[in-house]
Design a protein around this motif. Structure first.
Motif, PDB file in Angstrom:
ATOM      1  N   GLN A   1       0.854  -1.184   0.000  1.00 25.56           N
ATOM      2  CA  GLN A   1       0.000   0.000   0.000  1.00 25.56           C
ATOM      3  C   GLN A   1       0.898   1.244   0.000  1.00 25.56           C
ATOM      4  O   GLN A   1       1.515   1.569   1.003  1.00 25.56           O
ATOM      5  CB  GLN A   1      -0.913   0.003   1.224  1.00 25.56           C
ATOM      6  CG  GLN A   1      -2.059   0.985   1.104  1.00 25.56           C
ATOM      7  CD  GLN A   1      -3.058   0.787   2.226  1.00 25.56           C
ATOM      8  OE1 GLN A   1      -2.825   1.211   3.343  1.00 25.56           O
ATOM      9  NE2 GLN A   1      -4.178   0.145   1.929  1.00 25.56           N
ATOM     10  N   GLY A   2       0.994   1.864  -1.151  1.00 25.95           N
ATOM     11  CA  GLY A   2       1.807   3.065  -1.256  1.00 25.95           C
ATOM     12  C   GLY A   2       3.224   2.784  -1.731  1.00 25.95           C
ATOM     13  O   GLY A   2       3.548   1.695  -2.216  1.00 25.95           O
ATOM     14  N   VAL A   3       4.060   3.806  -1.582  1.00 26.63           N
ATOM     15  CA  VAL A   3       5.449   3.749  -2.036  1.00 26.63           C
ATOM     16  C   VAL A   3       6.350   4.183  -0.898  1.00 26.63           C
ATOM     17  O   VAL A   3       6.105   5.217  -0.260  1.00 26.63           O
ATOM     18  CB  VAL A   3       5.652   4.693  -3.259  1.00 26.63           C
ATOM     19  CG1 VAL A   3       7.115   4.757  -3.662  1.00 26.63           C
ATOM     20  CG2 VAL A   3       4.786   4.244  -4.436  1.00 26.63           C
ATOM     21  N   LEU A   4       7.396   3.388  -0.624  1.00 29.56           N
ATOM     22  CA  LEU A   4       8.378   3.775   0.380  1.00 29.56           C
ATOM     23  C   LEU A   4       9.388   4.695  -0.291  1.00 29.56           C
ATOM     24  O   LEU A   4      10.030   4.313  -1.273  1.00 29.56           O
ATOM     25  CB  LEU A   4       9.089   2.548   0.964  1.00 29.56           C
ATOM     26  CG  LEU A   4      10.219   2.856   1.964  1.00 29.56           C
ATOM     27  CD1 LEU A   4       9.677   3.543   3.219  1.00 29.56           C
ATOM     28  CD2 LEU A   4      10.968   1.581   2.323  1.00 29.56           C
ATOM     29  N   GLU A   5       9.516   5.905   0.237  1.00 30.70           N
ATOM     30  CA  GLU A   5      10.476   6.868  -0.293  1.00 30.70           C
ATOM     31  C   GLU A   5      11.621   7.043   0.697  1.00 30.70           C
ATOM     32  O   GLU A   5      11.392   7.282   1.879  1.00 30.70           O
ATOM     33  CB  GLU A   5       9.809   8.222  -0.541  1.00 30.70           C
ATOM     34  CG  GLU A   5       8.778   8.199  -1.645  1.00 30.70           C
ATOM     35  CD  GLU A   5       8.328   9.594  -2.042  1.00 30.70           C
ATOM     36  OE1 GLU A   5       8.559  10.543  -1.264  1.00 30.70           O
ATOM     37  OE2 GLU A   5       7.753   9.735  -3.130  1.00 30.70           O
ATOM     38  N   THR A   6      12.837   6.907   0.200  1.00 29.58           N
ATOM     39  CA  THR A   6      14.037   7.149   0.996  1.00 29.58           C
ATOM     40  C   THR A   6      14.740   8.362   0.406  1.00 29.58           C
ATOM     41  O   THR A   6      15.068   8.367  -0.792  1.00 29.58           O
ATOM     42  CB  THR A   6      14.965   5.917   0.964  1.00 29.58           C
ATOM     43  OG1 THR A   6      14.238   4.766   1.401  1.00 29.58           O
ATOM     44  CG2 THR A   6      16.163   6.129   1.874  1.00 29.58           C
ATOM     45  N   HIS A   7      14.931   9.398   1.231  1.00 28.68           N
ATOM     46  CA  HIS A   7      15.499  10.672   0.756  1.00 28.68           C
ATOM     47  C   HIS A   7      16.856  10.930   1.379  1.00 28.68           C
ATOM     48  O   HIS A   7      17.074  10.653   2.563  1.00 28.68           O
ATOM     49  CB  HIS A   7      14.593  11.845   1.150  1.00 28.68           C
ATOM     50  CG  HIS A   7      13.173  11.718   0.690  1.00 28.68           C
ATOM     51  ND1 HIS A   7      12.789  11.913  -0.609  1.00 28.68           N
ATOM     52  CD2 HIS A   7      12.038  11.394   1.370  1.00 28.68           C
ATOM     53  CE1 HIS A   7      11.473  11.742  -0.715  1.00 28.68           C
ATOM     54  NE2 HIS A   7      11.000  11.418   0.474  1.00 28.68           N
ATOM     55  N   GLU A   8      17.740  11.506   0.575  1.00 27.37           N
ATOM     56  CA  GLU A   8      19.035  11.946   1.085  1.00 27.37           C
ATOM     57  C   GLU A   8      19.403  13.257   0.394  1.00 27.37           C
ATOM     58  O   GLU A   8      19.329  13.357  -0.831  1.00 27.37           O
ATOM     59  CB  GLU A   8      20.103  10.879   0.800  1.00 27.37           C
ATOM     60  CG  GLU A   8      21.402  11.093   1.551  1.00 27.37           C
ATOM     61  CD  GLU A   8      22.304   9.863   1.466  1.00 27.37           C
ATOM     62  OE1 GLU A   8      23.086   9.778   0.503  1.00 27.37           O
ATOM     63  OE2 GLU A   8      22.207   9.000   2.365  1.00 27.37           O
ATOM     64  N   ARG A   9      19.776  14.257   1.177  1.00 30.88           N
ATOM     65  CA  ARG A   9      20.143  15.550   0.613  1.00 30.88           C
ATOM     66  C   ARG A   9      21.537  15.478  -0.007  1.00 30.88           C
ATOM     67  O   ARG A   9      22.433  14.807   0.524  1.00 30.88           O
ATOM     68  CB  ARG A   9      20.128  16.634   1.699  1.00 30.88           C
ATOM     69  CG  ARG A   9      18.738  16.938   2.234  1.00 30.88           C
ATOM     70  CD  ARG A   9      17.797  17.535   1.192  1.00 30.88           C
ATOM     71  NE  ARG A   9      18.090  18.904   0.884  1.00 30.88           N
ATOM     72  CZ  ARG A   9      17.608  19.954   1.560  1.00 30.88           C
ATOM     73  NH1 ARG A   9      16.809  19.769   2.587  1.00 30.88           N
ATOM     74  NH2 ARG A   9      17.929  21.172   1.204  1.00 30.88           N
TER      75      ARG A   9
END
Length: 196
Positions: A73-81
């Motif tokens: 259910q949904g999308v896992l987003e992993t963010h890095e600046r």
């Protein structure tokens, strides 16, 4: 590095529908923010095979590397600046991804040294609160193509789907099967959805 689960519903629009929604919600041109999405994958499209996507988003002088992974259910987003310098070196292929994101990609079996920039999509985006979520209007351009899209971001998949479909119905906009932006870019670039 931070992670979040994104639940969103999306629908492609005609240029006329896009203009109509802007009028209905009183969205001014000045509310649209410009962003660039630079997409990466290996020559064999290893990320795509795992139903994942990797991009650098440039927006308001910020540079964010994001990995998207499909969930039930949904999308896992992993963010890095990133810094501007790190972004430019990744885009021109003179460096590889490092740090925590590199560890995540290696765990997925993605060969970091093979990752390369394969396409850019620019978007002018306006966001506004709507029914407990966020309504997003996107005008994207890539490979001599203009497309228009409405998205609804929410924390509740069931209610979000109802709210979104009711909105489309009230605007007399048909529900259209809508691929995400990276898939639309793939198809435009390669003529068909790229498979290895």
């Amino acid at each position: 590095m931070k992670q979040q689960v994104e639940i969103e519903f999306k629908n492609l629009l005609t240029a006329e529908e896009f203009k109509h929604i802007k009028q209905v919600f009183h969205v001014q041109d000045s509310q649209f923010i410009y962003q660039e999405n630079h997409y990466f994958d290996t020559p064999g499209f290893s990320l795509k095979e795992k139903e994942a996507a990797l991009r650098i988003r440039v927006k308001n002088d910020t540079y964010t590397l994001t990995l998207k992974q499909l969930m039930t259910q949904g999308v896992l987003e992993t963010h890095e600046r990133l810094t501007k310098e790190e972004t430019l070196s990744l885009l021109n292929g003179t460096s590889v991804i490092t740090g925590e994101m590199a560890s995540v990609l290696q765990t997925m079996g993605i060969p970091l040294e093979q990752l390369q920039h394969f396409g850019t999509l620019t978007t002018r985006r306006a966001e506004l609160p709507y029914e407990g979520g966020i309504l997003v209007l996107d005008h994207s351009q890539y490979l001599q193509t203009d497309d228009y899209e409405i998205e609804y971001e929410t924390n509740d998949a069931v209610r979000g789907k109802q709210v979104f479909e009711q909105l489309l119905s009230s605007l007399n906009i048909p529900i259209r099967p809508t691929m995400n932006k990276i898939k639309r870019l793939y198809i435009k670039k390669y003529g068909v959805e790229k498979r290895t």
